[in-house]
Design a protein around this motif. Sequence first.
Motif, mmCIF file in Angstrom:
data_model
loop_
_atom_site.group_PDB
_atom_site.id
_atom_site.type_symbol
_atom_site.label_atom_id
_atom_site.label_comp_id
_atom_site.label_asym_id
_atom_site.label_seq_id
_atom_site.Cartn_x
_atom_site.Cartn_y
_atom_site.Cartn_z
ATOM 1 N N HIS A 22 6.800 -3.644 -3.000
ATOM 2 C CA HIS A 22 6.963 -2.595 -1.978
ATOM 3 C C HIS A 22 8.000 -1.564 -2.407
ATOM 4 O O HIS A 22 7.812 -0.355 -2.195
ATOM 5 C CB HIS A 22 7.344 -3.213 -0.635
ATOM 6 C CG HIS A 22 6.300 -4.156 -0.094
ATOM 7 N ND1 HIS A 22 5.030 -3.735 0.230
ATOM 8 C CD2 HIS A 22 6.333 -5.486 0.163
ATOM 9 C CE1 HIS A 22 4.322 -4.762 0.664
ATOM 10 N NE2 HIS A 22 5.091 -5.834 0.618
ATOM 11 N N HIS A 49 0.883 -4.929 -9.948
ATOM 12 C CA HIS A 49 1.431 -3.623 -9.557
ATOM 13 C C HIS A 49 0.359 -2.539 -9.689
ATOM 14 O O HIS A 49 0.270 -1.638 -8.848
ATOM 15 C CB HIS A 49 2.642 -3.272 -10.425
ATOM 16 C CG HIS A 49 3.854 -4.103 -10.155
ATOM 17 N ND1 HIS A 49 4.173 -5.207 -10.892
ATOM 18 C CD2 HIS A 49 4.822 -3.979 -9.210
ATOM 19 C CE1 HIS A 49 5.301 -5.731 -10.426
ATOM 20 N NE2 HIS A 49 5.709 -5.025 -9.402
ATOM 21 N N ALA A 52 -2.003 -2.421 -6.725
ATOM 22 C CA ALA A 52 -1.367 -1.812 -5.556
ATOM 23 C C ALA A 52 -1.289 -0.299 -5.683
ATOM 24 O O ALA A 52 -1.474 0.432 -4.699
ATOM 25 C CB ALA A 52 0.027 -2.401 -5.366
ATOM 26 N N GLU A 55 -4.714 1.112 -4.977
ATOM 27 C CA GLU A 55 -5.024 1.035 -3.557
ATOM 28 C C GLU A 55 -4.220 2.022 -2.736
ATOM 29 O O GLU A 55 -4.620 2.391 -1.629
ATOM 30 C CB GLU A 55 -4.761 -0.393 -3.055
ATOM 31 C CG GLU A 55 -5.749 -1.418 -3.599
ATOM 32 C CD GLU A 55 -5.366 -2.849 -3.250
ATOM 33 O OE1 GLU A 55 -6.231 -3.731 -3.392
ATOM 34 O OE2 GLU A 55 -4.195 -3.075 -2.862
#
Length: 332
Positions: A22, A49, A52, A55
């Motif tokens: 995050h 990573h 993510a 996405e």
Amino acid sequence: MEHIDTGGGRDAASRHVPVMLHEVLDLLAPALSTPGAIHVDGTLGMGGHAQAVLEADPQVRLIGIDRDPQALRLAGERLAPFGERVTLVHAVNDEIGAVLDDLGIETVTSAFFDLGVSSLQLDETERGFAYAHDAPLDMRMDPTTGMTAADVLNTYDARDLARVLSDYGEERFARKIAGAIVREREVTPFDRSARLVELLRSTIPMASQRGGGHPAKRTFQALRIEVNEELAGWSRAIPVALERVAVGGRIAVLSFHSLEDRITKRALAAGAASTTPAGLPVELPEHAPELRLLTRGAMTPGEDELATNPRSASVRLRAAERIRTPRRTKGA
């Protein structure tokens, strides 16, 4: 450099927990949302990573680089649903400039590096990275090329062995260990990790073993770094990576030990500093900083992450934004 097809292989998502995911996404977000964004992941690993990032914005194109063919196959399967948005390349991260040139890409909007040994490499017993299991002394991140840890142990003289253990493992007993290795290899060359661990247990004083963690930890780290030229490679990679990040683009780096983090810190700090000569009353544009640091010092994982992913304990995250054209290419 070999381009990799995105397909085939075992499941990667269940084997890899991306560290500080995050935080990395938050730092890169403004660059990822840029129209036509190109993101380069210089240490793709098993693609956690990278997935993510893909996405996070449906327009981002990913260039994924890794030296480990097995990691690339696993990441290829994981990232296959993203189709033509993904290009995977078998290369070392210090070849990033050549990779981008080969693809006809001058600059990227974001770059990410997750340095050090991967979960895949630690968990694959036969690759010899983990001192907890007896295995061949290999430790190559790319097992198709280069010298192995056994080659280092069996061919380096005592002085060079001590240098490697001291510089890369910060091992207090480097000279003593090096001497023991040279004596033992004259009887039988080293080929498996259990024998090396046994030597370390018998060589390092018990008092230090009680308070200093596993006696093999520092030696295995040092051998891995030497075999893969990790620090030298990162010293070459980061200036090229910074130069290829476009104005407004961002770079984020995860380091797992102080030697890597020191290289990252110095490179980012140099880019964020003015080069105005002493005594010059006005800062000219060509002397202005190139980078803006995005982290105050280094970010570290929170308690929740430490609880679920103990391997993240030593990680440090640094990031920067490019705020003007690199000096080396200014006017080019």
